[in-house]
Design a protein around this motif. Structure first.
Motif, PDB file in Angstrom:
ATOM      1  N   PRO A  18       0.818  -1.220   0.000  1.00 17.80           N
ATOM      2  CA  PRO A  18       0.000   0.000   0.000  1.00 17.80           C
ATOM      3  C   PRO A  18       0.850   1.269   0.000  1.00 17.80           C
ATOM      4  O   PRO A  18       0.529   2.243  -0.683  1.00 17.80           O
ATOM      5  CB  PRO A  18      -0.818  -0.107   1.297  1.00 17.80           C
ATOM      6  CG  PRO A  18      -0.805  -1.541   1.664  1.00 17.80           C
ATOM      7  CD  PRO A  18       0.499  -2.079   1.139  1.00 17.80           C
ATOM      8  N   GLY A  19       1.955   1.260   0.713  1.00 16.41           N
ATOM      9  CA  GLY A  19       2.846   2.414   0.754  1.00 16.41           C
ATOM     10  C   GLY A  19       3.567   2.666  -0.561  1.00 16.41           C
ATOM     11  O   GLY A  19       4.052   3.758  -0.816  1.00 16.41           O
ATOM     12  N   LYS A  20       3.636   1.644  -1.388  1.00 19.75           N
ATOM     13  CA  LYS A  20       4.264   1.765  -2.706  1.00 19.75           C
ATOM     14  C   LYS A  20       3.251   2.108  -3.792  1.00 19.75           C
ATOM     15  O   LYS A  20       3.578   2.167  -4.957  1.00 19.75           O
ATOM     16  CB  LYS A  20       4.979   0.462  -3.092  1.00 19.75           C
ATOM     17  CG  LYS A  20       6.092   0.067  -2.161  1.00 19.75           C
ATOM     18  CD  LYS A  20       7.245   1.020  -2.286  1.00 19.75           C
ATOM     19  CE  LYS A  20       8.413   0.548  -1.429  1.00 19.75           C
ATOM     20  NZ  LYS A  20       9.527   1.459  -1.516  1.00 19.75           N
ATOM     21  N   GLY A  21       1.988   2.270  -3.377  1.00 14.74           N
ATOM     22  CA  GLY A  21       0.958   2.649  -4.339  1.00 14.74           C
ATOM     23  C   GLY A  21       0.307   1.482  -5.061  1.00 14.74           C
ATOM     24  O   GLY A  21      -0.281   1.661  -6.120  1.00 14.74           O
ATOM     25  N   LEU A  22       0.387   0.274  -4.488  1.00  9.40           N
ATOM     26  CA  LEU A  22      -0.217  -0.901  -5.124  1.00  9.40           C
ATOM     27  C   LEU A  22      -1.536  -1.262  -4.454  1.00  9.40           C
ATOM     28  O   LEU A  22      -1.640  -1.256  -3.228  1.00  9.40           O
ATOM     29  CB  LEU A  22       0.718  -2.102  -5.030  1.00  9.40           C
ATOM     30  CG  LEU A  22       2.043  -1.983  -5.764  1.00  9.40           C
ATOM     31  CD1 LEU A  22       2.923  -3.183  -5.460  1.00  9.40           C
ATOM     32  CD2 LEU A  22       1.802  -1.870  -7.255  1.00  9.40           C
ATOM     33  N   ALA A  23      -2.510  -1.617  -5.257  1.00 12.16           N
ATOM     34  CA  ALA A  23      -3.793  -2.088  -4.743  1.00 12.16           C
ATOM     35  C   ALA A  23      -3.698  -3.573  -4.435  1.00 12.16           C
ATOM     36  O   ALA A  23      -2.812  -4.272  -4.935  1.00 12.16           O
ATOM     37  CB  ALA A  23      -4.890  -1.843  -5.769  1.00 12.16           C
ATOM     38  N   ARG A  24      -4.618  -4.053  -3.645  1.00 10.44           N
ATOM     39  CA  ARG A  24      -4.662  -5.472  -3.305  1.00 10.44           C
ATOM     40  C   ARG A  24      -4.759  -6.323  -4.566  1.00 10.44           C
ATOM     41  O   ARG A  24      -4.168  -7.382  -4.665  1.00 10.44           O
ATOM     42  CB  ARG A  24      -5.859  -5.720  -2.384  1.00 10.44           C
ATOM     43  CG  ARG A  24      -5.871  -7.067  -1.714  1.00 10.44           C
ATOM     44  CD  ARG A  24      -7.036  -7.155  -0.719  1.00 10.44           C
ATOM     45  NE  ARG A  24      -6.897  -8.310   0.154  1.00 10.44           N
ATOM     46  CZ  ARG A  24      -7.257  -9.533  -0.176  1.00 10.44           C
ATOM     47  NH1 ARG A  24      -7.767  -9.772  -1.362  1.00 10.44           N
ATOM     48  NH2 ARG A  24      -7.101 -10.527   0.680  1.00 10.44           N
ATOM     49  N   GLU A  25      -5.514  -5.854  -5.548  1.00 14.18           N
ATOM     50  CA  GLU A  25      -5.708  -6.579  -6.802  1.00 14.18           C
ATOM     51  C   GLU A  25      -4.435  -6.653  -7.646  1.00 14.18           C
ATOM     52  O   GLU A  25      -4.373  -7.408  -8.606  1.00 14.18           O
ATOM     53  CB  GLU A  25      -6.802  -5.919  -7.644  1.00 14.18           C
ATOM     54  CG  GLU A  25      -8.162  -5.860  -6.970  1.00 14.18           C
ATOM     55  CD  GLU A  25      -8.270  -4.711  -5.968  1.00 14.18           C
ATOM     56  OE1 GLU A  25      -7.664  -3.639  -6.182  1.00 14.18           O
ATOM     57  OE2 GLU A  25      -8.962  -4.907  -4.949  1.00 14.18           O
TER      58      GLU A  25
END
Length: 69
Positions: A18-25
């Motif tokens: 999440p801190g790297k800008g990635l969504a769970r999907e």
């Protein structure tokens, strides 16, 4: 997309996502693998601990302090 090597700490990578800008999907591991289960568990823990979840795959703008790619 190719899955990352299995020798990485997938749980820690999921917590950092999440801190790297990635969504769970955006989990890079294949369905049904232990690596995916650990990555998703790490992601969910990070969000439960207060990390801002990302929607729609990858954030269009990186979190502050990180250069755009």
């Amino acid at each position: 997309m190719d899955s990352p090597p299995n020798d990485l700490d997938t749980h820690a990578l999921g917590r950092a996502a999440p801190g790297k800008g990635l969504a769970r999907e955006a989990c890079p591991y294949a369905e049904g693998t232990q690596a995916r289960t650990r990555w998703l568990a790490g992601y969910d823990e990070a969000v439960a601990d207060g990390a801002e979840p990302v929607s729609e795959g990858i954030a269009k703008h990186p979190p502050s302090g990180e250069p755009a790619r």
